[in-house]
Design an enzyme around this catalytic site. Structure first.
Site, PDB file in Angstrom:
ATOM      1  N   LYS A 166       3.350  -0.918   3.714  1.00 54.94           N
ATOM      2  CA  LYS A 166       1.980  -0.582   2.842  1.00 54.94           C
ATOM      3  C   LYS A 166       2.223   0.375   1.758  1.00 54.94           C
ATOM      4  O   LYS A 166       2.658   1.460   1.954  1.00 54.94           O
ATOM      5  CB  LYS A 166       1.106   0.157   4.094  1.00 54.94           C
ATOM      6  N   CYS A 207       8.247  14.030  -7.153  1.00 49.78           N
ATOM      7  CA  CYS A 207       8.565  15.117  -6.032  1.00 49.78           C
ATOM      8  C   CYS A 207       9.781  16.119  -6.378  1.00 49.78           C
ATOM      9  O   CYS A 207       9.939  17.247  -5.683  1.00 49.78           O
ATOM     10  CB  CYS A 207       8.394  14.806  -4.532  1.00 49.78           C
ATOM     11  N   GLU A 234      -2.292   1.778  -2.824  1.00 46.97           N
ATOM     12  CA  GLU A 234      -3.440   0.896  -3.525  1.00 46.97           C
ATOM     13  C   GLU A 234      -3.452   1.160  -4.896  1.00 46.97           C
ATOM     14  O   GLU A 234      -4.198   0.240  -5.531  1.00 46.97           O
ATOM     15  CB  GLU A 234      -4.685   1.092  -2.729  1.00 46.97           C
ATOM     16  N   ARG A 235      -2.703   2.180  -5.472  1.00 47.74           N
ATOM     17  CA  ARG A 235      -2.638   2.413  -6.951  1.00 47.74           C
ATOM     18  C   ARG A 235      -1.872   1.305  -7.701  1.00 47.74           C
ATOM     19  O   ARG A 235      -2.212   1.387  -8.906  1.00 47.74           O
ATOM     20  CB  ARG A 235      -2.643   4.008  -7.209  1.00 47.74           C
ATOM     21  N   GLU A 265       1.198  22.373  -5.414  1.00 49.17           N
ATOM     22  CA  GLU A 265       1.891  21.188  -6.248  1.00 49.17           C
ATOM     23  C   GLU A 265       0.855  20.475  -6.896  1.00 49.17           C
ATOM     24  O   GLU A 265      -0.328  19.834  -6.428  1.00 49.17           O
ATOM     25  CB  GLU A 265       2.213  20.011  -5.111  1.00 49.17           C
ATOM     26  N   SER A 294       1.955  13.168  -0.058  1.00 51.93           N
ATOM     27  CA  SER A 294       1.566  14.560  -0.381  1.00 51.93           C
ATOM     28  C   SER A 294       1.699  15.307   0.975  1.00 51.93           C
ATOM     29  O   SER A 294       1.744  14.850   1.872  1.00 51.93           O
ATOM     30  CB  SER A 294      -0.086  14.906  -0.741  1.00 51.93           C
ATOM     31  N   PHE A 314       2.424   5.949  -5.143  1.00 50.43           N
ATOM     32  CA  PHE A 314       2.411   5.353  -6.372  1.00 50.43           C
ATOM     33  C   PHE A 314       3.373   5.755  -7.535  1.00 50.43           C
ATOM     34  O   PHE A 314       3.533   4.901  -8.196  1.00 50.43           O
ATOM     35  CB  PHE A 314       0.918   5.491  -7.002  1.00 50.43           C
TER      36      PHE A 314
END
Length: 486
Positions: free
Chosen positions: A178, A286, A181-182, A386, A231, A154
């Site tokens: 893909k 990141c 979805e956020r 993180e 992540s 996202f």
């Protein structure tokens, strides 16, 4: 185009917008207000299979299109992205929450990735050596690998997808995307513009959804390679599952990026650099700086200036140009971040700037303000994990050697930065730090698209990073030809 109506997001398969065959949906809120702006389908395995079949069929013809023609097609896409920069940035701010300034910067970095892909004729050149033996020539040829897939996060809904599918498609592959979805709306617009550029149906397919889509991609026998950014736990899972099913996988994972501040640094520029790296994009990147290792000799002065400047930052809706820190992506993430701040206090760190107390200023939305801890050590979760938020930990060290040792003790090794005016310090840092991307007086050492992007240790799983020649190698296979004519 941005509207106020609540949108029902669709998949794009074989050149058409189609409803998911599943019934599950997830609400997509504006992070700055909490108001629903869309509903995204949580597509089932069947939708992925349809997308793969479309990509597989398109590959038969697309892979045979001459490389210069593929490049010209991407130039058209590049032009459309440039013409729609303002709209794309606004969509990012609407669904991701980052400030419009940060979103505009992301759009530009995404465009630069497409610029790289348009140079496919140069990137895909092979190698040749004549007369390797009497009358025998040797050469290496590059070919596409087939249907490939990308799973994106996202936090950079434009830049990261554009790291993946333009280069893969330029190399002759077809693609199943893909996205998170956020943030489904930006993905829709990217696909719309792609087909406005005239690409054949099935070359790029978009399947919206969650973990079922991820698993279907990883297990599908016709997908040859998977690119992932996200992540560390999910990256590890994607790498292990994808490779178990015989796929090439590049999985870019989490980070705990350190900056070492030396006494000979330019104090003013260093403070502004740390602020930009730690708090822009709400720390949801990141390559954000989340730990500063400051040498004792300059620590008090540096911290005093850093705290004073940080307290000037405004928090709020990313569409308001005075705001520097936008919302976090979801209420659940906000609560997670508040938990980390509370744990830092409980573990004995000194809270110099408290980002928890801003609700009265910003109202609804998933806001956490810039937060700074002093007196942090390696035993604390705020140093180890993180957090993915505007939370900065300060560790005081006696010298450069101790700063390097501290940085290298992290399980992550994505990026690292040193602020210094001493070339020997910079050289020592460069040669001894364990990180994939290194900055010397560069706040966010994320490389331009013509360089590879990848970390070390738990920040990366795979052999080839994204972008640059690494990306081309990942999306192609080699044939070594040894030939003799009689």
């Amino acid at each position: 185009m941005i509207t106020t109506e609540i949108k029902r997001v669709k998949n794009h398969i074989n050149g058409e917008w189609v409803e998911s065959t599943g019934t599950e949906v997830e609400a997509v809120p504006n992070p700055a207000t909490g108001k629903i702006i869309a509903y995204v389908p949580l597509s089932p395995k069947e939708d992925v299979e349809k997308a793969v079949e479309a990509a597989k069929a398109a590959y038969e013809t697309w892979s045979k299109v001459p490389v210069p023609n593929r490049s010209r097609q991407l130039y058209k896409y590049l032009q459309l992205l440039q013409e729609n920069k303002e709209e794309l940035a606004k969509i990012i701010t609407l669904e991701n929450g980052k400030t419009l300034t940060d979103a505009t910067g992301e759009v530009q970095r995404g465009i630069e990735a497409v610029e790289l892909a348009t140079s496919a004729p140069n990137l895909m050149m092979g190698q040749a050596l004549p007369n390797i033996a009497s009358g025998i020539d040797g050469s290496i040829w590059r070919y596409p690998i087939g249907v490939v897939a990308g799973i994106t996060p996202f936090n950079f809904p434009m830049m990261i997808p554009l790291w993946m599918f333009p280069l893969a498609i330029a190399c002759g592959n077809t693609f199943v995307l893909k996205t998170s979805e956020r943030t489904p709306l930006l993905a829709e617009r990217l696909v719309e513009l792609f087909y406005e550029a005239g690409f054949p149906k099935g070359v790029l397919n978009l399947v919206q959804g969650g973990k079922d889509v991820v698993n279907s991609i990883l297990e599908n026998k016709d997908i040859q390679a998977v690119s992932f950014v996200g992540s560390e736990p999910v990256a590890r899972y994607v790498y292990e599952t994808g490779t178990k099913h015989g796929k090439r996988v590049q999985a870019l994972a989490g980070a705990k990026n350190h900056a070492i501040v030396m006494p000979d640094c330019n104090l003013e520029k260093t403070v502004q650099g740390v602020i930009g790296s730690a708090f822009a994009s709400s720390g949801e990147r990141c390559m954000a700086c989340s730990v500063v290792a400051v040498v004792d000799e300059i620590a008090d002065e540096f911290i005093d200036v850093l705290v004073a400047e940080t307290k000037k930052l405004k928090v709020g809706d990313g569409f308001h140009e005075d705001n520097y820190v936008g919302p976090l992506i979801r209420e659940s993430h906000k609560e997670r971040v508040l938990g980390y701040i509370n744990s830092g206090v409980a573990d004995g760190a000194t809270l110099l700037v408290d980002g928890r107390k801003i609700k009265e200023e910003v109202g609804e939305g998933y806001f956490v303000g810039a937060t700074i801890f002093d007196g942090v050590n390696q035993e604390m979760k705020i140093w180890q994990d993180e957090i993915f938020a505007p939370v900065l930990s300060i560790v005081r060290v006696k010298d450069l050697e101790e700063g390097i040792k501290l940085t290298n003790q992290s399980k992550f090794a994505n990026g690292a930065v040193i602020y210094t005016s001493n070339g020997k310090h910079a050289q020592t840092f460069r040669d001894n730090i364990d990180a994939g991307m290194i900055g010397v007086n560069v706040n966010v050492p994320a490389p331009m698209a013509f360089f590879a992007f990848a970390g070390n240790k738990a920040s990366f799983f795979g052999d080839l990073g994204t972008n640059g020649t690494d990306g081309v190698q990942f999306y192609t296979r080699k044939k070594v030809v040894t030939e003799r004519w009689f």
